[in-house]
Write a protein that holds these residues in place. Structure first.
Motif, PDB file in Angstrom:
ATOM      1  N   ALA A 340      -6.324  13.827 -44.745  1.00 54.51           N
ATOM      2  CA  ALA A 340      -7.922  14.032 -44.563  1.00 54.51           C
ATOM      3  C   ALA A 340      -8.614  14.669 -45.853  1.00 54.51           C
ATOM      4  N   ALA A 341      -9.951  14.167 -45.647  1.00 53.16           N
ATOM      5  CA  ALA A 341     -10.890  14.194 -46.252  1.00 53.16           C
ATOM      6  C   ALA A 341     -11.313  15.906 -46.247  1.00 53.16           C
ATOM      7  N   ARG A 342     -11.261  16.871 -46.903  1.00 50.66           N
ATOM      8  CA  ARG A 342     -11.814  17.951 -46.878  1.00 50.66           C
ATOM      9  C   ARG A 342     -13.129  18.460 -47.047  1.00 50.66           C
ATOM     10  N   LEU A 343     -13.744  18.469 -46.674  1.00 46.67           N
ATOM     11  CA  LEU A 343     -15.540  18.289 -46.335  1.00 46.67           C
ATOM     12  C   LEU A 343     -15.374  20.510 -46.870  1.00 46.67           C
ATOM     13  N   THR A 344     -16.619  20.561 -47.708  1.00 46.60           N
ATOM     14  CA  THR A 344     -16.625  21.973 -47.282  1.00 46.60           C
ATOM     15  C   THR A 344     -18.051  22.484 -48.567  1.00 46.60           C
ATOM     16  N   SER A 345     -18.695  22.961 -47.115  1.00 42.98           N
ATOM     17  CA  SER A 345     -20.267  22.913 -47.564  1.00 42.98           C
ATOM     18  C   SER A 345     -20.641  24.888 -47.375  1.00 42.98           C
ATOM     19  N   ALA A 346     -22.008  25.689 -48.134  1.00 50.81           N
ATOM     20  CA  ALA A 346     -21.945  26.735 -48.059  1.00 50.81           C
ATOM     21  C   ALA A 346     -21.697  27.221 -47.012  1.00 50.81           C
ATOM     22  N   SER A 347     -21.226  27.490 -45.305  1.00 47.61           N
ATOM     23  CA  SER A 347     -21.054  27.846 -44.225  1.00 47.61           C
ATOM     24  C   SER A 347     -19.938  27.196 -43.424  1.00 47.61           C
ATOM     25  N   GLY A 348     -18.865  25.823 -44.747  1.00 46.15           N
ATOM     26  CA  GLY A 348     -18.494  25.588 -43.259  1.00 46.15           C
ATOM     27  C   GLY A 348     -17.708  24.200 -43.374  1.00 46.15           C
ATOM     28  N   VAL A 349     -16.472  24.270 -43.286  1.00 45.60           N
ATOM     29  CA  VAL A 349     -15.346  23.133 -43.540  1.00 45.60           C
ATOM     30  C   VAL A 349     -15.004  22.577 -42.004  1.00 45.60           C
ATOM     31  N   ASP A 350     -14.951  21.215 -43.059  1.00 41.74           N
ATOM     32  CA  ASP A 350     -14.518  19.877 -42.108  1.00 41.74           C
ATOM     33  C   ASP A 350     -13.429  19.348 -42.329  1.00 41.74           C
ATOM     34  N   HIS A 351     -12.410  19.615 -41.625  1.00 45.31           N
ATOM     35  CA  HIS A 351     -11.451  17.949 -42.199  1.00 45.31           C
ATOM     36  C   HIS A 351     -11.511  16.362 -41.557  1.00 45.31           C
ATOM     37  N   VAL A 352     -11.029  15.742 -41.983  1.00 47.53           N
ATOM     38  CA  VAL A 352     -11.681  13.930 -41.170  1.00 47.53           C
ATOM     39  C   VAL A 352      -9.837  13.532 -41.416  1.00 47.53           C
ATOM     40  N   PRO A 353      -9.186  13.821 -40.444  1.00 49.50           N
ATOM     41  CA  PRO A 353      -7.679  13.768 -40.813  1.00 49.50           C
ATOM     42  C   PRO A 353      -7.653  11.229 -41.079  1.00 49.50           C
ATOM     43  N   PHE A 354      -6.499  10.915 -41.055  1.00 46.50           N
ATOM     44  CA  PHE A 354      -6.441   9.991 -41.120  1.00 46.50           C
ATOM     45  C   PHE A 354      -5.250   9.690 -41.863  1.00 46.50           C
ATOM     46  N   VAL A 355      -5.014   8.045 -41.458  1.00 48.24           N
ATOM     47  CA  VAL A 355      -3.528   8.367 -42.080  1.00 48.24           C
ATOM     48  C   VAL A 355      -2.630   6.759 -42.620  1.00 48.24           C
ATOM     49  N   VAL A 356      -2.088   6.664 -43.828  1.00 49.79           N
ATOM     50  CA  VAL A 356      -2.028   6.383 -45.331  1.00 49.79           C
ATOM     51  C   VAL A 356      -0.441   5.584 -44.792  1.00 49.79           C
ATOM     52  N   SER A 357      -0.685   4.588 -44.423  1.00 51.44           N
ATOM     53  CA  SER A 357      -0.041   3.837 -43.364  1.00 51.44           C
ATOM     54  C   SER A 357       0.803   2.611 -45.345  1.00 51.44           C
ATOM     55  N   PRO A 358       2.301   2.381 -44.726  1.00 51.24           N
ATOM     56  CA  PRO A 358       2.358   1.654 -46.517  1.00 51.24           C
ATOM     57  C   PRO A 358       2.371   0.122 -46.332  1.00 51.24           C
ATOM     58  N   PRO A 359       1.636  -0.475 -46.988  1.00 47.26           N
ATOM     59  CA  PRO A 359       1.491  -1.935 -47.511  1.00 47.26           C
ATOM     60  C   PRO A 359       1.962  -2.626 -46.018  1.00 47.26           C
ATOM     61  N   LYS A 360       1.082  -3.730 -45.923  1.00 47.03           N
ATOM     62  CA  LYS A 360       1.627  -4.499 -44.958  1.00 47.03           C
ATOM     63  C   LYS A 360       2.282  -5.459 -45.524  1.00 47.03           C
ATOM     64  N   GLY A 361       3.868  -5.740 -44.228  1.00 45.70           N
ATOM     65  CA  GLY A 361       4.171  -6.208 -44.529  1.00 45.70           C
ATOM     66  C   GLY A 361       5.832  -5.572 -45.128  1.00 45.70           C
ATOM     67  N   ALA A 362       5.339  -4.045 -45.344  1.00 43.17           N
ATOM     68  CA  ALA A 362       6.759  -3.547 -46.022  1.00 43.17           C
ATOM     69  C   ALA A 362       7.195  -2.024 -45.358  1.00 43.17           C
ATOM     70  N   THR A 363       8.415  -1.566 -45.439  1.00 40.60           N
ATOM     71  CA  THR A 363       8.192  -1.071 -45.135  1.00 40.60           C
ATOM     72  C   THR A 363       9.098   0.720 -47.099  1.00 40.60           C
ATOM     73  N   THR A 364       8.068   1.404 -46.492  1.00 35.37           N
ATOM     74  CA  THR A 364       8.889   2.077 -48.179  1.00 35.37           C
ATOM     75  C   THR A 364      10.186   3.387 -47.501  1.00 35.37           C
ATOM     76  N   ALA A 365      10.498   3.036 -46.092  1.00 30.39           N
ATOM     77  CA  ALA A 365      11.919   4.056 -45.498  1.00 30.39           C
ATOM     78  C   ALA A 365      11.939   3.854 -44.454  1.00 30.39           C
ATOM     79  N   PRO A 366      13.168   4.338 -44.383  1.00 28.47           N
ATOM     80  CA  PRO A 366      14.138   4.241 -43.348  1.00 28.47           C
ATOM     81  C   PRO A 366      13.689   4.675 -42.265  1.00 28.47           C
TER      82      PRO A 366
END
Length: 736
Positions: A340-366
């Motif tokens: 997530a991109a954690r955004l912090t202002s003077a009076s608030g916080v927001d987390h903007v989530p996203f997924v990092v997938s493996p490189p296209k065509g690759a598997t990096t884990a079983p």
């Protein structure tokens, strides 16, 4: 965000659910704080704030190009659908006629713009609803000459509206029109016929090259889709021509784009002299019945002339349209995971989530964890807590609304979920990704004490990390885009807790994966249920049309095919692809109060070939604890059903029969007639079945059959029966 008070001073969204190493992710931020905001990258591990669990767990990750201080700006969201045709000399001379078919769905008390045409000098015309009547106006710069009668219209009934201009008068005619099934009423008030006119004292202005706006009025100095006076209802067949009774020079046929699903964001006007292309904004509903629908067709491909309408709403939204605030190039060495991109202002916080997938065509884990981002979208920004009168009844408690819910309540322009209704009572059938999704946030609880979707899935993420498993994270959007190629390299694939919304391509890929020797762990309940369309233009938006199932709204008659794909809508069960065929189990009951537990079946009943599943587990009871309702069997449950396709070799390992309250009710698609005693204390069908089956080619499927299962993984420091069973299966499934 607009000038309405805010409980979220800073918030954002991303351009897509997942990104790969080396790619650039765009992040859009609106901040009302004058001093701006700080941004940083965090990896999300656990987002359930229950005092009985491990609490919020995030790890800060260095991120060049993202972290640091950023200048804030207020970004406005142009909600409301409309269609716009570019400037053209539609009308020639002082005598002309404009005609359009209108089916109002709103009260039309405040001014609702049906058609607005004006040139650069402000000369033009307008047709609109106001005070419950059809009205029109001749526009002369900053002034207008209005004409309107006293006849009231009937909601959800079709009318033909004709506006005619001569040198002497401006005349407005309204008349009921269309085939009888197309309108709500078969017998209508005869006073719906009306002709009124107003004299023109001065010469009528010559209207030059004018834009045509349908279902909204343009806002000065603002580009489309910013508009006001949005119309609620259906429009069909605008036409422009010379005097009354003459053949129209320009005709707009909304059915022309139905043959190509990629053209849903376009419209066109045709004349003997050529074609002019226009744009349709914010995903109004197409493939809807028009004025000529005769009730004999439900496939718009077979009779496009009967589906030549568009249903517009002030609350439609396809893209918030904010300016890019941060462009983040994902490092090549960033591991696959939930961030997530954690955004912090003077009076608030927001987390903007996203997924990092493996490189296209690759598997990096079983192992792959497949997050149900289509289901996240279906529930995104739902207003069930603030709006649903029966929420306290079905959940057995008073809802506890969080700041995100209150912000959504005040800022309806951020768009609704597929569980909500538009203001006219019709169901919301589209959900867009490119907008703040405030209930897809770590720490968010639906209606108060329960997690659902995203934070429930973080229970699995946290458990995998605590147990030391090596895994990649994928999304529904990845699966829809790449199909079986995305999965084929993994020994085991785990679903999220509620993978409810599935496209045909996704379902094909999951079936092919298991048939090809893959091992699937279905970690939830009510999965593989709704037929779901993805925007063919790649926006990430999805579409659902609901009928004959467990639903919060029902599609209108004749509107049972998806606009995005053209395929029959509804649930997969009604298309011969019930969840039992893939997972061995399918949706059987729903209840939002307390959760139960499973009781192991005696080996003499189930056999002992799968005894390894329970290695290290003492006793018969599984999961009489957990963060979701106090048990592992809750919220929504699945069970076996051979008639719906449960494979005959499926073994029921344990069941939760008799562990549920009478707020846990059997789903309506199971019931042919209304019956009493459908609650959990009396109906033996209301249960979750813990199951497993294997195929000759090495494929296998393990199903937990409960949304609540993963909420029990962290109990007692992750040392418990639910955790042990899950670990036993995953280690076996992910082995060679």
């Amino acid at each position: 965000m607009d000038s309405t008070p805010s409980t979220m001073p800073v918030l954002g969204y991303t351009d897509r659910p997942s990104v790969r190493p080396g790619e650039t992710l765009d992040i859009y931020v609106s901040c009302i704080e004058a001093d701006g905001y700080d941004a940083e990258l965090v990896r999300l591990r656990h987002g359930d704030l229950s005092i009985d669990g491990p609490g919020m767990k995030v790890d800060k990750v260095p991120a060049e190009g993202l972290e640091g201080h950023h200048i804030g700006q207020l970004q406005r969201t142009p909600a409301g659908s409309l269609a716009v045709l570019p400037a053209n000399n539609w009308l020639d001379g002082h005598s002309w006629s404009v005609q359009i078919k209108v089916c109002p769905w709103g009260p039309g008390v405040e001014r609702e713009s049906i058609l607005h045409m004006a040139d650069a000098q402000g000369n033009g015309l307008a047709i609109f609803l106001e005070d419950g009547h059809f009205r029109a106006a001749l526009l002369r710069g900053s002034t207008e000459l209005q004409v309107g009668g006293e006849a009231t219209f009937e909601s959800r009934c079709w009318y033909q509206v004709t506006l005619t201009l001569t040198d002497q008068e401006l005349r407005l005619e309204t008349a009921p029109t269309g085939a009888p099934p197309a309108s709500r009423l078969r017998f209508r008030d005869p006073r719906g016929h009306e002709t009124v006119s107003v004299s023109i004292e001065d010469d009528a202005p010559v209207i030059g090259e004018a834009e045509v706006w349908l279902a909204g009025r343009p806002i000065a100095d603002a580009p489309a889709p910013f508009a006001d006076m949005h119309f609620t209802g259906k429009l069909e067949g605008p036409s422009f021509g010379p005097g009354s009774g003459a053949m129209a020079a320009w005709v707009v046929d909304f059915a022309a784009e139905l043959a190509d699903v990629t053209l849903h964001d376009r419209c066109s006007a045709r004349a003997p002299s050529g074609t002019i292309e226009g744009s349709v904004y914010n995903l109004p509903m197409r493939a809807v019945t028009g004025s000529e629908w005769n009730g004999e067709q439900t496939d718009y491909h077979s009779a496009p002339e009967q589906y030549a309408a568009i249903h517009f709403h002030p609350t439609d939204l396809s893209d918030a349209g904010w300016k890019v605030s941060i462009s983040f190039e994902v490092p090549d060495n960033l591991p696959s995971g939930v961030y997530a991109a954690r955004l912090t202002s003077a009076s608030g916080v927001d987390h903007v989530p996203f997924v990092v997938s493996p490189p296209k065509g690759a598997t990096t884990a079983p192992i792959a964890l497949l997050l149900p981002t289509a289901s996240y979208l279906a529930y995104a920004n739902d207003m069930v807590g603030p709006d649903m009168e029966s929420v306290q009844l079905v959940s057995g408690r008073v809802p506890n609304l969080q700041p995100e819910s209150m912000h959504l309540h005040m800022h309806r322009e951020l768009g609704a979920s597929l569980y909500d209704h538009h203001g006219d009572g019709s169901g919301v059938c589209f959900s867009a990704w490119r907008r703040p999704l405030l209930n897809v946030r770590p720490g968010y609880n639906f209606f108060g004490p329960r997690v659902w979707q995203f934070n429930a899935d973080l229970h699995i993420v946290d458990w995998l990390l605590e147990k030391g498993f090596d895994f990649d994270v994928l999304t529904d959007h990845d699966l829809h885009a790449e199909g079986i190629d995305l999965l084929s390299g993994y020994r085991a694939v785990m679903t999220g807790t509620h993978p409810e919304y599935y496209s045909a391509r996704m379902l094909d890929a999951m079936e092919a994966y298991v048939e090809g020797g893959g091992r699937l762990m279905y970690m939830g309940g009510n999965g593989f249920y709704w037929v779901t369309g993805f925007d063919p233009n790649g926006s990430g938006a999805i579409e659902v049309r609901r009928f004959a199932a467990t639903e919060t709204w029902t599609s209108q008659p004749g509107q049972v095919r998806l606009q995005f794909t053209g395929e029959p809508a509804g649930i997969w069960r009604h298309r011969g692809r019930a969840p039992q065929r893939l997972a061995g189990v399918g949706f059987v009951a729903q209840g939002l109060d307390v959760s139960g537990f499973y009781r192991r079946l005696d080996p003499s009943v189930r056999g002992d070939a799968d005894a390894w599943v329970f290695e290290g587990v003492d006793g018969e009871v599984i999961g009489d604890f957990g963060l979701v309702g106090g048990g592992a069997s809750g919220l929504e449950l699945d069970s076996v059903n051979q008639e719906l396709g449960t494979p005959p070799q499926t073994q029921i390992l344990a069941s939760s029969e008799g562990q549920h309250s009478d707020l846990m009710l059997e789903v309506r698609e199971n019931i042919g007639i209304t019956l009493p005693n459908m609650g959990g204390t009396q109906d033996p069908v209301v249960r979750a079945d813990l199951t497993i089956f294997e195929l000759d080619g090495g494929g296998a499927v393990f199903s937990t059959s409960s949304i609540a299962w993963s909420g029990s993984l962290s109990y007692n420091g992750y040392d418990n029966s639910v955790s042990r069973v899950t670990e036993n299966v995953l280690r076996r499934f992910s082995s060679r």
